[in-house]
Design a protein around this motif. Structure first.
Motif, PDB file in Angstrom:
ATOM      1  N   GLN A   1       7.195   4.994  -0.080  1.00 58.74           N
ATOM      2  CA  GLN A   1       5.874   4.571   0.405  1.00 58.74           C
ATOM      3  C   GLN A   1       5.106   3.903  -0.729  1.00 58.74           C
ATOM      4  O   GLN A   1       5.100   4.411  -1.852  1.00 58.74           O
ATOM      5  CB  GLN A   1       5.062   5.771   0.878  1.00 58.74           C
ATOM      6  CG  GLN A   1       5.495   6.381   2.176  1.00 58.74           C
ATOM      7  CD  GLN A   1       4.508   7.451   2.612  1.00 58.74           C
ATOM      8  OE1 GLN A   1       3.318   7.203   2.750  1.00 58.74           O
ATOM      9  NE2 GLN A   1       5.017   8.664   2.811  1.00 58.74           N
ATOM     10  N   ILE A   2       4.456   2.802  -0.407  1.00 60.11           N
ATOM     11  CA  ILE A   2       3.612   2.130  -1.386  1.00 60.11           C
ATOM     12  C   ILE A   2       2.166   2.223  -0.936  1.00 60.11           C
ATOM     13  O   ILE A   2       1.845   1.914   0.220  1.00 60.11           O
ATOM     14  CB  ILE A   2       4.025   0.656  -1.555  1.00 60.11           C
ATOM     15  CG1 ILE A   2       5.436   0.589  -2.149  1.00 60.11           C
ATOM     16  CG2 ILE A   2       3.027  -0.089  -2.440  1.00 60.11           C
ATOM     17  CD1 ILE A   2       6.006  -0.798  -2.235  1.00 60.11           C
TER      18      ILE A   2
ATOM     19  N   GLU B   1      -1.213   0.551  -1.609  1.00 61.24           N
ATOM     20  CA  GLU B   1      -1.792  -0.646  -2.227  1.00 61.24           C
ATOM     21  C   GLU B   1      -3.244  -0.363  -2.621  1.00 61.24           C
ATOM     22  O   GLU B   1      -4.080  -0.064  -1.773  1.00 61.24           O
ATOM     23  CB  GLU B   1      -1.728  -1.808  -1.240  1.00 61.24           C
ATOM     24  CG  GLU B   1      -2.472  -3.058  -1.689  1.00 61.24           C
ATOM     25  CD  GLU B   1      -1.965  -3.633  -3.006  1.00 61.24           C
ATOM     26  OE1 GLU B   1      -2.800  -3.842  -3.893  1.00 61.24           O
ATOM     27  OE2 GLU B   1      -0.749  -3.880  -3.123  1.00 61.24           O
TER      28      GLU B   1
ATOM     29  N   LEU C   1      -2.273  -8.472   3.073  1.00 58.03           N
ATOM     30  CA  LEU C   1      -1.510  -7.294   2.658  1.00 58.03           C
ATOM     31  C   LEU C   1      -0.958  -6.558   3.878  1.00 58.03           C
ATOM     32  O   LEU C   1       0.188  -6.092   3.874  1.00 58.03           O
ATOM     33  CB  LEU C   1      -2.399  -6.360   1.830  1.00 58.03           C
ATOM     34  CG  LEU C   1      -2.862  -6.914   0.480  1.00 58.03           C
ATOM     35  CD1 LEU C   1      -3.941  -6.030  -0.126  1.00 58.03           C
ATOM     36  CD2 LEU C   1      -1.690  -7.047  -0.489  1.00 58.03           C
TER      37      LEU C   1
ATOM     38  N   LEU D   1       2.371  -3.688   4.395  1.00 56.41           N
ATOM     39  CA  LEU D   1       1.836  -2.504   3.712  1.00 56.41           C
ATOM     40  C   LEU D   1       1.103  -1.627   4.714  1.00 56.41           C
ATOM     41  O   LEU D   1       0.258  -2.111   5.477  1.00 56.41           O
ATOM     42  CB  LEU D   1       0.907  -2.917   2.569  1.00 56.41           C
ATOM     43  CG  LEU D   1       1.656  -3.501   1.363  1.00 56.41           C
ATOM     44  CD1 LEU D   1       0.757  -4.381   0.520  1.00 56.41           C
ATOM     45  CD2 LEU D   1       2.260  -2.376   0.522  1.00 56.41           C
TER      46      LEU D   1
ATOM     47  N   ILE E   1      -3.478   1.155   2.502  1.00 56.94           N
ATOM     48  CA  ILE E   1      -4.260   0.251   1.659  1.00 56.94           C
ATOM     49  C   ILE E   1      -5.603   0.902   1.340  1.00 56.94           C
ATOM     50  O   ILE E   1      -6.356   1.272   2.238  1.00 56.94           O
ATOM     51  CB  ILE E   1      -4.499  -1.106   2.353  1.00 56.94           C
ATOM     52  CG1 ILE E   1      -3.167  -1.739   2.785  1.00 56.94           C
ATOM     53  CG2 ILE E   1      -5.262  -2.051   1.430  1.00 56.94           C
ATOM     54  CD1 ILE E   1      -3.321  -2.990   3.632  1.00 56.94           C
TER      55      ILE E   1
ATOM     56  N   THR F   1       2.335  -4.803  -7.307  1.00 60.23           N
ATOM     57  CA  THR F   1       3.035  -4.482  -6.057  1.00 60.23           C
ATOM     58  C   THR F   1       4.255  -5.371  -5.881  1.00 60.23           C
ATOM     59  O   THR F   1       5.320  -4.917  -5.445  1.00 60.23           O
ATOM     60  CB  THR F   1       2.088  -4.638  -4.861  1.00 60.23           C
ATOM     61  OG1 THR F   1       0.889  -3.889  -5.117  1.00 60.23           O
ATOM     62  CG2 THR F   1       2.728  -4.107  -3.590  1.00 60.23           C
TER      63      THR F   1
ATOM     64  N   THR G   1      11.124  -0.242   1.779  1.00 57.03           N
ATOM     65  CA  THR G   1       9.668  -0.156   1.648  1.00 57.03           C
ATOM     66  C   THR G   1       8.940  -0.628   2.898  1.00 57.03           C
ATOM     67  O   THR G   1       7.756  -0.321   3.075  1.00 57.03           O
ATOM     68  CB  THR G   1       9.169  -1.020   0.470  1.00 57.03           C
ATOM     69  OG1 THR G   1       9.445  -2.404   0.761  1.00 57.03           O
ATOM     70  CG2 THR G   1       9.851  -0.628  -0.840  1.00 57.03           C
TER      71      THR G   1
ATOM     72  N   VAL H   1       8.168  -3.626   3.340  1.00 58.19           N
ATOM     73  CA  VAL H   1       7.301  -4.713   2.876  1.00 58.19           C
ATOM     74  C   VAL H   1       8.092  -6.012   2.779  1.00 58.19           C
ATOM     75  O   VAL H   1       9.219  -6.030   2.275  1.00 58.19           O
ATOM     76  CB  VAL H   1       6.672  -4.364   1.505  1.00 58.19           C
ATOM     77  CG1 VAL H   1       5.820  -5.517   0.991  1.00 58.19           C
ATOM     78  CG2 VAL H   1       5.838  -3.091   1.620  1.00 58.19           C
TER      79      VAL H   1
ATOM     80  N   LEU I   1       4.112 -10.855   0.586  1.00 56.76           N
ATOM     81  CA  LEU I   1       3.375 -10.175  -0.478  1.00 56.76           C
ATOM     82  C   LEU I   1       3.024 -11.170  -1.590  1.00 56.76           C
ATOM     83  O   LEU I   1       1.897 -11.180  -2.116  1.00 56.76           O
ATOM     84  CB  LEU I   1       4.241  -9.036  -1.036  1.00 56.76           C
ATOM     85  CG  LEU I   1       3.544  -8.003  -1.931  1.00 56.76           C
ATOM     86  CD1 LEU I   1       2.476  -7.259  -1.157  1.00 56.76           C
ATOM     87  CD2 LEU I   1       4.574  -7.026  -2.478  1.00 56.76           C
TER      88      LEU I   1
END
Length: 299
Positions: free
Chosen positions: A4-5, A7, A33, A38, A41, A248, A262, A264, A269
């Motif tokens: 997991q990201i 942002e 984003l 993503l 955020i 990122t 991810t 993403v 991005l």
């Protein structure tokens, strides 16, 4: 395996820019984003605008975002007043923050650690009572600009206190970018014994060029949640010389190359990074962004 990201560019990145980015540009960035895939955020901060004028437009930004199913938007909240603004903006997640080192906490929050707990506890209780999720940040886990080395027990105590307040996840921050992979192994190797790795996240800065190496070390300790900032924007107003968060774009490129998922889209991005770079009128630190822009034909 999935990572997991989180942002943090719209908040942690832009709050350190000398130029005030218009709310419309922030909203456009957040939409880009989201379009890149993503799902988490951090969009702004509800601190007093006199402390962080770059984020004085938090209410306007939240009002302008087209909410998307499956995307969790959040903001930093320092007190009950900030929580009320977050509630009115329609947020369902907030983040609390404090430091593992006494001096940084005093300079950042203007209170000693002991006096910070009751304030955060009140905010957490109110937020949970109205159905919000609460995330926690601990700054200066790996080093303090004023005290130097920060004992691991400091972070352990703060982590325990935040969990007792009902925080569902804690992001451990290398605020000034001094950590090395060895230290990351030591810190996360110990803290995952107290807290399941699913409840810990890593927040690295790249001041000394060790950001992605530290991510790799944290992955080896079972950490699967990482904070990062579009374009590598960021820093810390209370940590002189601190560079931006890990980028990122760089993080996603590395994770995909290591066969982590991810969710993403790296190309989209990069478009988001290029957009905010244009808005700021400068080249951003992200190496993947720079490489991508350099390889595109002019015109």
């Amino acid at each position: 395996m999935r990572v997991q990201i989180v942002e943090v560019g719209p908040r942690d990145g832009l709050q350190n820019e000398s130029a005030i980015v218009p709310a419309a540009a922030k909203i456009a960035l957040i939409h880009k984003l989201m379009a890149a895939g993503l799902k988490r955020i951090e969009v702004s901060s509800f601190v007093n605008p006199k402390w962080i004028p770059q984020l004085a437009d938090a209410d306007e930004v939240l009002q302008g975002i087209n909410r998307s199913q499956g995307v969790m938007l959040s903001a930093l909240v320092p007190n009950i007043r900030g929580l009320e603004r977050a509630r009115q903006s329609g947020l369902t997640e907030i983040a609390l923050f404090m430091s593992a080192s006494e001096t940084h906490n005093q300079k950042n929050i203007n209170k000693p650690i002991a006096d910070t707990y009751p304030i955060l506890r009140e905010v957490a209780q109110e937020a949970l009572a109205i159905g919000m999720k609460v995330r926690g940040y601990i700054s200066t886990v790996f080093g303090c600009p004023y005290e130097g080395n920060v004992p691991l027990d400091n972070s352990r105590r703060v982590t325990e206190a935040l969990l007792k307040m009902g925080v569902y996840e804690i992001s451990l921050g290398d605020t000034i970018g001094v950590a090395t992979p060895k230290q990351v192994h030591e810190v996360f190797g110990e803290l995952v014994k107290d807290v399941t790795n699913e409840r810990l996240a890593a927040h690295f800065h790249d001041t000394r060029g060790t950001g992605l190496a530290n991510v790799a070390a944290a992955l080896e300790e079972g950490i699967r949640i990482f904070d990062s900032s579009i374009g590598g924007l960021g820093g810390c107003p209370y940590a002189p010389g601190a560079a931006g968060n890990i980028s990122t774009e760089d993080l996603v490129y590395m994770l995909h190359g290591m066969d982590y998922e991810t969710g993403v889209d790296l190309e989209k991005l990069i478009e988001a990074g290029a957009y905010i770079g244009q808005q700021l009128g400068k080249e951003l630190p992200s190496k993947v962004l720079r490489a991508s822009l350099a390889s595109k034909p002019a015109g």
